[in-house]
Design a protein around this motif. Structure first.
Motif, PDB file in Angstrom:
ATOM      1  N   ARG A   8      95.242  57.704  81.513  1.00 14.76           N
ATOM      2  CA  ARG A   8      95.826  58.493  80.434  1.00 14.76           C
ATOM      3  C   ARG A   8      97.216  59.000  80.803  1.00 14.76           C
ATOM      4  O   ARG A   8      98.139  58.970  79.985  1.00 14.76           O
ATOM      5  N   THR A  63      87.795  57.320  75.285  1.00 20.43           N
ATOM      6  CA  THR A  63      88.181  58.036  76.496  1.00 20.43           C
ATOM      7  C   THR A  63      88.812  57.076  77.499  1.00 20.43           C
ATOM      8  O   THR A  63      88.861  55.860  77.289  1.00 20.43           O
ATOM      9  N   ALA A  64      89.312  57.635  78.584  1.00 17.70           N
ATOM     10  CA  ALA A  64      89.903  56.850  79.669  1.00 17.70           C
ATOM     11  C   ALA A  64      90.024  57.763  80.871  1.00 17.70           C
ATOM     12  O   ALA A  64      89.979  58.999  80.746  1.00 17.70           O
ATOM     13  N   GLY A  81      88.915  62.044  71.071  1.00 17.91           N
ATOM     14  CA  GLY A  81      89.291  61.667  72.419  1.00 17.91           C
ATOM     15  C   GLY A  81      90.385  62.545  72.978  1.00 17.91           C
ATOM     16  O   GLY A  81      91.098  63.225  72.232  1.00 17.91           O
ATOM     17  N   SER A 135      94.237  58.725  75.546  1.00 17.43           N
ATOM     18  CA  SER A 135      93.109  57.786  75.505  1.00 17.43           C
ATOM     19  C   SER A 135      93.413  56.592  74.614  1.00 17.43           C
ATOM     20  O   SER A 135      92.699  55.584  74.646  1.00 17.43           O
ATOM     21  N   SER A 179      89.840  52.664  79.935  1.00 19.75           N
ATOM     22  CA  SER A 179      90.579  52.727  81.200  1.00 19.75           C
ATOM     23  C   SER A 179      91.080  51.360  81.645  1.00 19.75           C
ATOM     24  O   SER A 179      92.225  51.211  82.103  1.00 19.75           O
ATOM     25  N   ASP A 224      85.238  53.475  76.655  1.00 18.46           N
ATOM     26  CA  ASP A 224      86.145  53.770  77.771  1.00 18.46           C
ATOM     27  C   ASP A 224      87.221  52.696  77.816  1.00 18.46           C
ATOM     28  O   ASP A 224      86.933  51.514  78.028  1.00 18.46           O
TER      29      ASP A 224
END
Length: 235
Positions: free
Chosen positions: A163, A157-158, A16, A20, A213, A211
């Motif tokens: 991030r 991830t984000a 990542g 993240s 986020s 993800d």
């Protein structure tokens, strides 16, 4: 009399971008599963620290590659208390300093260094997994290059906004506009440099994207554990 074979060591690979949450989430996942933990990014940071400490010119790719091969590195792989030592000196805090963050990409994009580090990482993954029954290894090319045959492979991830906010809070204590801008070089620009030698922005075939986020820390950890469970591995 029949005996039940021991379960094979569980190998989880997590890649990542910066911010993240991969390091904190990976440690928590490893702790939950009671297996070892390997922070491959810390290895590149430790080499960067060593080169600067030994006055090795980071622009001298041959010298840096030689330093990598000779790096006297020791890693503590307990997820509750990971540690990094170089030549007997504890460098856990030192390798997180801004000067290291700003220089590490120059070391990490050295292809000879990457080849050496990847070989070390494969050996460490096997060693840790054998000793503890499993390992969570995290970095930028673990799912694709270092451990493409891992039992579970995750791209954590984000969004860029998330991030930057996370890393700003970590480094500056807040996510105000000034802090975010001060952090941008360590997140976005570093990822751009590192992506020239490693693919960690899009999931390769067989790699599950998580993800984070809109997830808090506990939700992020649970999301990865759910991927592990869905793969039929022990949780």
């Amino acid at each position: 009399m029949t005996t039940t074979p021991a379960p094979h060591p569980l190998v989880i690979a997590i890649d990542g971008p910066s911010g993240s949450g991969k390091s904190s989430v990976s440690r928590a996942v490893a702790a939950s599963l009671k297996v070892g933990y390997l922070d491959t990014g810390a290895m590149y940071r430790a080499l960067t620290w060593w080169c600067l400490d030994q006055d090795v010119d980071l622009a001298d790719t041959t010298a840096v590659a030689q330093a990598s091969r000779e790096l006297p590195l020791e890693l503590g792989t307990d997820p509750s208390a990971p540690s990094v030592s170089v030549d007997g000196t504890e460098v856990d805090a030192a390798i997180r300093e801004t000067r290291i963050s700003e220089a590490v990409s120059q070391v990490a994009t050295n292809l000879d260094v990457r080849a050496d580090m990847q070989q070390r990482q494969r050996a460490l993954i096997a060693e840790i997994a054998s000793a503890t029954g499993g390992v969570v290894a995290e970095g930028r090319d673990i799912t694709t290059v270092v451990a493409p045959d891992a039992d579970v492979r995750v791209l954590l991830t984000a969004s860029e906004e998330a991030r930057l906010a996370r890393r700003s809070k970590e480094l500056h204590g807040d996510a105000g506009s000034a802090s975010v801008e001060a952090t941008r070089a360590q997140v976005v620009q570093r990822d751009a440099r590192d992506s020239t030698v490693s693919q960690f922005t899009e999931a390769a075939e067989g790699v599950v994207t998580v993800d984070t986020s809109d997830l808090d820390f506990e939700q992020s950890v649970q999301a990865v554990l759910s991927v592990v469970a869905a793969r039929g591995e022990r949780v």
